[in-house]
Design a protein around this motif. Structure first.
Motif, PDB file in Angstrom:
ATOM      1  N   THR A   1       0.848  -1.190   0.000  1.00 24.56           N
ATOM      2  CA  THR A   1       0.000   0.000   0.000  1.00 24.56           C
ATOM      3  C   THR A   1       0.880   1.236   0.000  1.00 24.56           C
ATOM      4  O   THR A   1       2.093   1.176   0.267  1.00 24.56           O
ATOM      5  N   ASP A   2       0.270   2.401  -0.280  1.00 21.97           N
ATOM      6  CA  ASP A   2       1.071   3.609  -0.472  1.00 21.97           C
ATOM      7  C   ASP A   2       1.727   4.106   0.802  1.00 21.97           C
ATOM      8  O   ASP A   2       2.630   4.943   0.755  1.00 21.97           O
ATOM      9  N   GLY A   3       1.282   3.611   1.973  1.00 22.59           N
ATOM     10  CA  GLY A   3       1.925   4.044   3.208  1.00 22.59           C
ATOM     11  C   GLY A   3       3.392   3.693   3.274  1.00 22.59           C
ATOM     12  O   GLY A   3       4.170   4.329   3.997  1.00 22.59           O
ATOM     13  N   LEU A   4       3.807   2.679   2.491  1.00 17.48           N
ATOM     14  CA  LEU A   4       5.209   2.264   2.504  1.00 17.48           C
ATOM     15  C   LEU A   4       6.077   3.166   1.647  1.00 17.48           C
ATOM     16  O   LEU A   4       7.298   3.210   1.839  1.00 17.48           O
ATOM     17  N   VAL A   5       5.485   3.902   0.715  1.00 21.92           N
ATOM     18  CA  VAL A   5       6.299   4.705  -0.200  1.00 21.92           C
ATOM     19  C   VAL A   5       6.054   6.205  -0.081  1.00 21.92           C
ATOM     20  O   VAL A   5       6.907   7.008  -0.468  1.00 21.92           O
ATOM     21  N   GLU A   6       4.907   6.597   0.442  1.00 26.00           N
ATOM     22  CA  GLU A   6       4.633   8.030   0.519  1.00 26.00           C
ATOM     23  C   GLU A   6       5.367   8.673   1.682  1.00 26.00           C
ATOM     24  O   GLU A   6       5.485   8.092   2.769  1.00 26.00           O
ATOM     25  N   GLU A   7       5.868   9.871   1.455  1.00 29.39           N
ATOM     26  CA  GLU A   7       6.517  10.668   2.494  1.00 29.39           C
ATOM     27  C   GLU A   7       6.200  12.127   2.222  1.00 29.39           C
ATOM     28  O   GLU A   7       6.402  12.598   1.084  1.00 29.39           O
ATOM     29  N   PRO A   8       5.677  12.870   3.215  1.00 31.11           N
ATOM     30  CA  PRO A   8       5.330  14.276   2.985  1.00 31.11           C
ATOM     31  C   PRO A   8       6.513  15.071   2.455  1.00 31.11           C
ATOM     32  O   PRO A   8       7.641  14.948   2.949  1.00 31.11           O
ATOM     33  N   GLY A   9       6.252  15.867   1.434  1.00 35.04           N
ATOM     34  CA  GLY A   9       7.291  16.721   0.876  1.00 35.04           C
ATOM     35  C   GLY A   9       8.236  16.031  -0.080  1.00 35.04           C
ATOM     36  O   GLY A   9       9.202  16.649  -0.539  1.00 35.04           O
ATOM     37  N   THR A  10       7.992  14.749  -0.396  1.00 37.07           N
ATOM     38  CA  THR A  10       8.870  13.994  -1.284  1.00 37.07           C
ATOM     39  C   THR A  10       8.079  13.493  -2.483  1.00 37.07           C
ATOM     40  O   THR A  10       6.934  13.062  -2.348  1.00 37.07           O
ATOM     41  N   ASP A  11       8.690  13.542  -3.670  1.00 40.23           N
ATOM     42  CA  ASP A  11       8.037  13.079  -4.881  1.00 40.23           C
ATOM     43  C   ASP A  11       7.789  11.571  -4.791  1.00 40.23           C
ATOM     44  O   ASP A  11       8.683  10.794  -4.424  1.00 40.23           O
TER      45      ASP A  11
END
Length: 573
Positions: free
Chosen positions: A499-509
């Motif tokens: 799921t996207d929780g593993l790759v998403e990071e605030p402020g990062t593409d």
């Protein structure tokens, strides 16, 4: 009737009553002076000479003779005070100054006087008193220290209250209690927090003085401890001496005796008219607590009680929602002949609850296996409920033998019929372990990833459809349709769904983070459980606080099988 205003009988009065004013001044270490500003003569009476530590034969009646006792800078300051009073036309002045005694020690003194003027308002005479004033300065220093302590305590309460306003969990409250910018200014030897659990008090935090004794971690409310007493009586308990600790609390005394502790404050934490905990502070000082200290400490206890209650409710709500979500996830992953699997899930603490991530592994007839992973919009109990329903629907359709596209379309229709405003992203992969054949259906979710045995690692390029819950809104006359991407998973290849929780990071593409994940998978451990743990530990701590779900499947290699995959992947640059 006797006259109530009559003077007492003469026989009851001393012979020198009333006392001469000079005697009153002398007994209070005050002396008088008379200074003729025209001639410069300065008369000091006997007590005044004692203030300046002079004998009568050492003083000739001139003001200049006092310079042997008054340092130059002090004399200049006194002259400036007198000069300003004379020039401004005022009729009095007062000031503190230091003198040097016969033995060289410095002594604080105080003078106050009236200025007499002639008919032309010229100052001609000064009559006043001088006295020893070191007690005045000691009292002032004590008052200043008391005021500074009160300000320090007030600032500490304000700082702690500000920090507590941001505390969401009990752990956050504990961190505030251990914060040097907050309770550190209490100058306490130890700060402990206990929470009420039924008929017991459980210590959950102790700062500054190391961990608490094991036997004190749980105490009963009816036992003779100061914490218990504060909870029972719902009133603060202040202990002001080591003797009081020893006599009043013999069970606690063995733990207090080796400490540098001489007093303590125990504050019940009361919320909604019931005690929910107790705050204990131990001090090295001996003595009572002033009224202002007690009031500020009680205010501190009230602030902590409100934050603790809010945090406890937060933890309870989160635990309930997390328990609900965990109950809706698979209790175990079946052993799949011809494949190895590993799954990981980590809930997030966002808002007041958790999210709706899920995964599932379903063994199908004919050596096939179905893999699903998805994410329901939102972070609350509703998201967890919808997640559980979707997972079971997909499981049921796949178990009935429906192909991946049909199973996904029916799940989308089901979510639409729920009449909820939630949508969900999902990927469903069916793997034929005998041939390695892949059928991939994606509903607004991330592409799967493959790590080729002994080779590259990248995302599988798939044709995707709309998320579940939105697809029905835009479906044509032919109904909901999801395209299928096919490929082959080679022997020894590893398939990754997340799921996207593993790759998403605030402020990062997001694209950059997906490359980071692919590189981590490529260089990660060979064993699937180790690889799953590494990905969560390395990337999970950098995420944006969302839920994270991960599913890994490796097709086992058979002797003589080719390790090459025929599935198109976008390799890591």
């Amino acid at each position: 009737m006797a006259d109530q205003g009559a003077r007492p009988g003469a026989g009851s009065l001393p012979d020198d009553w009333p006392a001469d004013p000079g005697l009153g001044l002398a007994l209070n270490r005050m002396g008088g002076f008379d200074w003729n500003l025209v001639s410069g003569a300065l008369h000091l009476d006997g007590p005044a000479l004692e203030v300046f530590d002079l004998r009568e034969d050492e003083y000739d009646g001139r003001g200049e003779s006092l310079l042997s006792r008054i340092p130059a800078d002090e004399a200049a300051r006194v002259n400036a005070v007198v000069g300003q009073a004379v020039e401004r036309g005022t009729d009095r002045y007062a000031t503190y100054f230091q003198i040097r005694c016969r033995d060289g020690a410095m002594r604080w003194t105080h003078t106050q006087a009236r200025i007499l003027r002639d008919e032309r308002t010229n100052a001609v005479r000064v009559i006043g008193i001088v006295r020893i004033a070191h007690h005045d300065l000691a009292d002032a220093a004590a008052r200043n220290e008391l005021d500074a302590g009160r300000r320090r305590l007030t600032e500490m309460v304000e700082r702690t209250t500000t920090l507590l306003s941001h505390a969401e969990t009990v752990h956050d409250v504990i961190k505030v209690l251990e914060d040097e910018e907050a309770l550190g200014h209490l100058r306490a030897e130890s700060v402990s927090l206990g929470v009420v659990e039924g008929t017991r008090i459980r210590l959950v935090a102790q700062g500054r003085n190391g961990p608490f004794a094991t036997e004190l971690q749980y105490t009963r409310i009816d036992e003779p401890y100061p914490m218990s007493e504060a909870v029972r009586n719902e009133r603060p308990r202040f202990v002001t001496s080591r003797e009081e600790f020893r006599n009043a609390y013999p069970l606690l005394w063995p733990h207090i005796e080796p400490l540098v502790v001489s007093s303590g404050a125990y504050l019940p934490l009361i919320a909604q008219a019931r005690p929910i905990g107790v705050l204990a502070m131990l001090y090295p000082r001996h003595g009572d607590f002033s009224d202002s200290e007690r009031a500020l400490l009680v205010a501190l206890g009230s602030s902590i009680a409100q934050s603790l209650q809010r945090a406890m409710l937060y933890d309870q709500e989160h635990d309930l929602a997390e328990g609900l979500q965990q109950a809706m996830l698979p209790r175990h992953i079946p052993d799949i002949p011809g494949a190895l699997t590993a799954v990981r899930y980590r809930p997030a603490r966002i808002g007041r609850s958790v999210g709706g991530d899920w995964y599932d592994v379903l063994q199908l007839p004919g050596g096939r296996v179905g893999l699903t992973i998805g994410d329901v919009q939102g972070h609350d109990t509703d998201a967890a409920v919808v997640m559980g329903q979707l997972r079971m629907v997909l499981w049921a359709y796949a178990a009935e033998g429906h192909p991946p596209a049909t199973a996904m379309a029916r799940a989308a229709a089901f979510l639409h019929e729920l009449d909820t405003d939630r949508f969900a992203t999902c990927t469903y992969v069916e793997v034929d372990l005998s041939t390695g054949g892949l059928q991939i259906v994606r509903a607004g979710h991330l592409d799967p990833m493959v790590r080729v045995a002994g080779g590259a690692c990248g995302w599988i390029t798939t044709t995707g459809g709309l998320p579940l819950g939105l697809a029905a809104e835009f479906a044509g006359d032919g109904g909901i349709d999801y395209p299928v991407t096919t490929g082959t998973l080679g022997p020894g290849d590893t398939l990754l769904l997340c799921t996207d929780g593993l790759v998403e990071e605030p402020g990062t593409d997001l694209g950059d983070r997906m490359k980071v994940l692919a590189e981590a998978v490529r260089t990660g451990p060979e064993e699937l459980p180790d690889l799953a743990d590494m990905l969560f530990d390395r990337l999970g701590t950098q995420g944006g606080g969302d839920d994270m779900a991960l599913l890994l499947l490796r097709r086992e290699a058979r002797p003589g099988s080719s390790p090459r995959s025929r599935t198109r992947i976008d390799p890591t640059p």
